[in-house]
Design an enzyme around this catalytic site. Structure first.
Site, mmCIF file in Angstrom:
data_model
loop_
_atom_site.group_PDB
_atom_site.id
_atom_site.type_symbol
_atom_site.label_atom_id
_atom_site.label_comp_id
_atom_site.label_asym_id
_atom_site.label_seq_id
_atom_site.Cartn_x
_atom_site.Cartn_y
_atom_site.Cartn_z
ATOM 1 N N CYS A 110 2.931 -1.802 6.595
ATOM 2 C CA CYS A 110 1.664 -2.474 6.304
ATOM 3 C C CYS A 110 1.628 -3.845 7.004
ATOM 4 O O CYS A 110 1.968 -3.958 8.178
ATOM 5 C CB CYS A 110 1.489 -2.571 4.792
ATOM 6 S SG CYS A 110 -0.152 -2.980 4.201
ATOM 7 N N HIS A 133 -0.860 -1.860 8.825
ATOM 8 C CA HIS A 133 -2.169 -1.693 8.190
ATOM 9 C C HIS A 133 -3.239 -2.095 9.202
ATOM 10 O O HIS A 133 -3.039 -3.044 9.979
ATOM 11 C CB HIS A 133 -2.267 -2.575 6.938
ATOM 12 C CG HIS A 133 -3.448 -2.246 6.102
ATOM 13 N ND1 HIS A 133 -4.693 -2.813 6.318
ATOM 14 C CD2 HIS A 133 -3.591 -1.384 5.060
ATOM 15 C CE1 HIS A 133 -5.548 -2.326 5.436
ATOM 16 N NE2 HIS A 133 -4.915 -1.457 4.663
#
Length: 197
Positions: A110, A133
């Site tokens: 992420c 992400h």
């Protein structure tokens, strides 16, 4: 027995911290976690208000002076606030650089991938193909890193992944990289992990 050091900060993402910790423990790793700039030294206050107690309240309390020699992999969860803490913390950026220079694995999921970018800006090193992400994709590409939208990307000894929904695949990929596919399958089967993961 492989050893993993997993960092945690206030605002780290629960799933991205707990899933690698759990899966690597099932695979026989010795996993230790260390807090980074926690407001309360007893726990990290995560993104969804869950509180997690790290094994060590600070990086300096990890009982290995040279963590890059004692551990096989360094893992950084995402969660935007936690990732910002990692990116602003000199000891974290140095640790990332030390692991990479020592030829050890570094894994980030992420927004945690931004700490790899920040470490390289500060201490140099080789850029790799990574993912993250989507919210931090621009920041990573601006840093000159090759970017992929695959769920998990392995380039050399850098393992990166997209977000909470890819945390299981991320953790199993780490197991496979360090211990082989047979160990990955051994861990995945009793957890009823989907073949489509």
């Amino acid at each position: 027995m492989p050893k993993a050091l997993l960092l945690i900060a206030d605002g780290s993402e629960e799933i991205e911290f707990v899933t690698p910790y759990d899966v690597l423990t099932r695979a026989g790793f010795e996993v230790q976690s260390a807090g980074v700039e926690l407001k309360n030294p007893q726990y990290a206050h995560m993104t969804r208000n869950i509180r997690i107690v790290p094994d060590h309240p600070t990086l300096s309390s990890v009982p290995h002076q040279n963590a890059h020699e004692a551990f096989d992999i360094l893992i950084l969860p995402g969660g935007a606030p936690g990732a910002k803490t990692f990116c602003a913390h000199d000891a974290v950026l140095q640790l990332v650089a030390d692991f990479r220079k020592a030829g050890k694995y570094v894994a980030a999921i992420c927004a945690g991938t931004t700490a790899l970018v920040a470490s390289l800006k500060r201490f140099g090193g080789e850029k790799r193909e990574v993912t993250s992400h989507p919210s931090v994709q621009g920041e990573i590409e601006e840093g000159g890193w090759a970017y992929s939208e695959e769920r998990v990307v392995v380039d050399g000894r850098v393992v990166t992944s997209r977000g909470p929904g890819t945390a299981m695949l991320f953790a199993l990929t780490i197991v496979e990289q360090i211990c082989g596919k047979e160990k990955r399958d051994e861990v995945a089967e009793p957890m009823i992990v989907s073949e489509k993961l």
